[in-house]
Design a protein around this motif. Sequence first.
Motif, short mmCIF file in Angstrom:
data_model
loop_
_atom_site.label_atom_id
_atom_site.label_comp_id
_atom_site.label_asym_id
_atom_site.label_seq_id
_atom_site.Cartn_x
_atom_site.Cartn_y
_atom_site.Cartn_z
N ALA A 332 1.07 -1.39 -0.54
CA ALA A 332 -0.36 0.15 -0.21
C ALA A 332 0.25 1.12 0.66
O ALA A 332 2.29 1.77 0.14
CB ALA A 332 -1.08 0.00 1.03
N GLU A 490 -0.80 0.07 -4.61
CA GLU A 490 -2.16 -0.58 -4.91
C GLU A 490 -2.60 -0.31 -6.53
O GLU A 490 -3.11 -2.03 -7.12
CB GLU A 490 -3.24 0.45 -4.59
N GLU A 494 -2.59 -4.04 -9.04
CA GLU A 494 -3.67 -4.36 -9.60
C GLU A 494 -3.93 -4.29 -11.13
O GLU A 494 -4.12 -5.19 -12.20
CB GLU A 494 -4.92 -2.80 -9.32
#
Lengths: 512, 512
Positions: A332, A490, A494
């Motif tokens: 993150a 993030e 993805e």
Amino acid sequence: MNGADALITTLADNGVTACFANPGTSEMQFVSALDREPRMRSVLCLFEGVATGAADGYGRMAGKPACTLLHLGPGYANGAANLHNARRAFTPVVNVIGDHATYHRDFDAPLNSDIAALAAPNSVWVKSAETADSVGPLAAEAIIAAYGTPGGNACLVLPADAAWNEATVKGPMVTPPAFAAPDAASVEAVAKALGGATKPVLLLGSGACGEAALAAAGRLAAHGVRVLTDTFTARQARGEGRFRPDKLPYFGELALKDLDGVDLIVLVATQTPVAFFAYPDRPSVLVPEGCSVETLCGREVDAAAALNALADALGAPAAGPVETYAAPDAPAGRLDAWAIGAAIARHMPTDTIISDDAVTAGLPIFTQTKAARAHDWLSLTGGAIGQGIPLAIGAAVACPDRKVLALTGDGAGMYTVQGLWTVVREKLDVTVVVFANHAYRILGIELGRTGAGNPGPAAAKLLDLGDPRIDWVKLAEGLGMAAERVATAEAFEEAFARAMATPGPRLIEAAM
Amino acid sequence: MNGADALITTLADNGVTACFANPGTSEMQFVSALDREPRMRSVLCLFEGVATGAADGYGRMAGKPACTLLHLGPGYANGAANLHNARRAFTPVVNVIGDHATYHRDFDAPLNSDIAALAAPNSVWVKSAETADSVGPLAAEAIIAAYGTPGGNACLVLPADAAWNEATVKGPMVTPPAFAAPDAASVEAVAKALGGATKPVLLLGSGACGEAALAAAGRLAAHGVRVLTDTFTARQARGEGRFRPDKLPYFGELALKDLDGVDLIVLVATQTPVAFFAYPDRPSVLVPEGCSVETLCGREVDAAAALNALADALGAPAAGPVETYAAPDAPAGRLDAWAIGAAIARHMPTDTIISDDAVTAGLPIFTQTKAARAHDWLSLTGGAIGQGIPLAIGAAVACPDRKVLALTGDGAGMYTVQGLWTVVREKLDVTVVVFANHAYRILGIELGRTGAGNPGPAAAKLLDLGDPRIDWVKLAEGLGMAAERVATAEAFEEAFARAMATPGPRLIEAAM
């Protein structure tokens, strides 16, 4: 059958069935002959450094040589840097270097040069086929030479007339030479030395990092011997189910710190460890004071057999520890190499092949993926950057059912950016991750280490890639490859998960 | 002053004030020393082939060497193809090749290789500075060697310790060697031979295509001698106000047809003409039956002086014919090389420098620009494609007040596409025209000529660049360069006129 037919048939008969090519006029007979030999897959590369790097990647994964097709001296020279890396990886490669017709050389036409002299420094074997009937037999010789053991670059110079003249013979079927059995006396000597050492380490080279050799090394680890690998190895089996050795640090002072107190280094298919570069007032040889060095086996020996023999001699357990799958937490926030490594470890499928030309980003990702799904890691063995994308091409051609991941610094990637086109053309299942830090970051570190002081504006400008800023998405799209840019952990996770779930070429620019 | 300082000072003292660089760790002392020598302009290139091609372009236009900064053997190898071209252009270039510290070489670290052996085939001079005090004196030697005459590649290997150790001497100021005066006996012999010939031609090499030599050759043309140049010359003064020789055709059979009936070829700073490649059943040497060959002067001689001496001996007029400016009509309709050539001839300003790596598009443009504004044309002298963009970089650095035009095939351009970035970074006044025919068009022609027959699908695939289609606008924009694509003659003319009127980097993709 002309000489070119004899060549391609001899190659294919001996399992050399991939050709990474950038041909020119003098190679037209070879090109034409490809249509008469369906076993040979030819792959066009837009620059010879892509072709040779691909042949290296192919050889590392297939365990047999591919061939390259190069256009005279300059074509060879363009491919020589990645052949330097292949030499350091001991990869079997057969380079076919087209030349002028034999009788034409003396006239010193513009493309004439001394090909054999150019090729010699990186090669284990260089010969020129001066007649059509010598092409096939010399091709067989080249294949044997490329296998080694250990493997290397064999260069067959192919004059245009040797290719176009009628040939009456092709080359024989040859048997790849087997690695030698371990030497009993060396095994015994090392076993004895280990018995007398208080803090020994085993150092594994490129030839000792395959699955079988690592399993054998794991037995020695279970017996209490610390196992290290060279900093850069040609191919290392890693992740779930594999024994995990440590890696000798890149910087010499860190390596020596890591080896502090070690009184015995046992070399397995490698040489005495040395610093990658010299620095003022720092040692070149990375062996602690008073530490002795023994050799279990050289690179010509079956390292797995040697390690098992040693383990048996020591009464080591039948099996050592292996990794169980463990993924890092989802990354993150700020996008850095650690976050990228976490995402890679979480999402790459079993049997992924990683081509590492990530320079400063490489170690964090190597560390994060230590307990990922089983995979193979291919390092930059010779230090000539620009290997990442080409190596991935060859690995993907060798292993069409495996996902291939090319990790490249932006500086390194620019060397052989043309490779993206070949990935698309051949519809290879390659995901390219570019670490876009817009700098030769490693050189910023090295500048200080070499005692060259803080960079002034002129020096700083030679380490900076940020002006203009390279847009990797546009570059990739310009070469036909789907691409996206991500700037957070993030977003990377993805994008990377999507790339792993989707077959085919894709580039992710990691904006760092 | 360390060895690196001694080197850069010696270079700058002797007028070597441009450095095209792609450094690595072993070159950090040189990089750092750049900030202590403001006379040296350093230009970062993202691949060594860009650096060496730029040094070639610089040397051709400045008439003095630039230096390159290359990282050990692989860095040299990456630059070797364009150094092959430089060798064939007789361009003075000083290559500084960083190496491991002298004492570190024996340990065979991953980047170690035999640099001198790699460099020898393309070089007129290779030496290694084994101590800091040898660096400056050897740099001076390298400069002299690079000048020639004629010029060539001098390679100075710079071990890291020779760079970082204290130096007590720099190198001397040296005088570039002068070209030799013409040999009176040769002049007399050629004059006599010309007197007895019925259809003589004069063949000019690279060293005889500058403004003064061409003016002298024009005198001989006025006297009735046909004047030709080699197919590829390093630098030719052309257009308005210049004498226009013919050019020897590229294909041997066309050259022989052009020379049909010629009974005397006089060589001026060149060698007996030979075919670029050999082909089955076609001659290598392009001299008609019964034609004799005489040499007016070799490449070490002042060709203008030799030609003037010959003209004087023959009683030729004091001046020959020169071109008057004449622009082709505005092109219309289909975009081809003839249309592009017309637009170039109409709009390029006086003193434009043309770097020609246009392969099959080159000759039409050469022909169309014969009576354009005065300009210099730089050919691909060594046949190693990938020279166009790099050469333009060097020419633009050497001649900041002149417009530079890089003409490149798409196949050729992909070799050194990284150069676009350097053009932008250095804000060079370079317009790049890419001939996007999406094929190695020349190879399609050559395949038939070599007797290799019609291409089957495998062969055809190795000559085709159209899958995927390269988007040069995106590629250029990805490297920071403004770009546009045009597909008609009118659109090209408009885009090109705009590029000529606007300083700075620009790329035009000519969709053909």
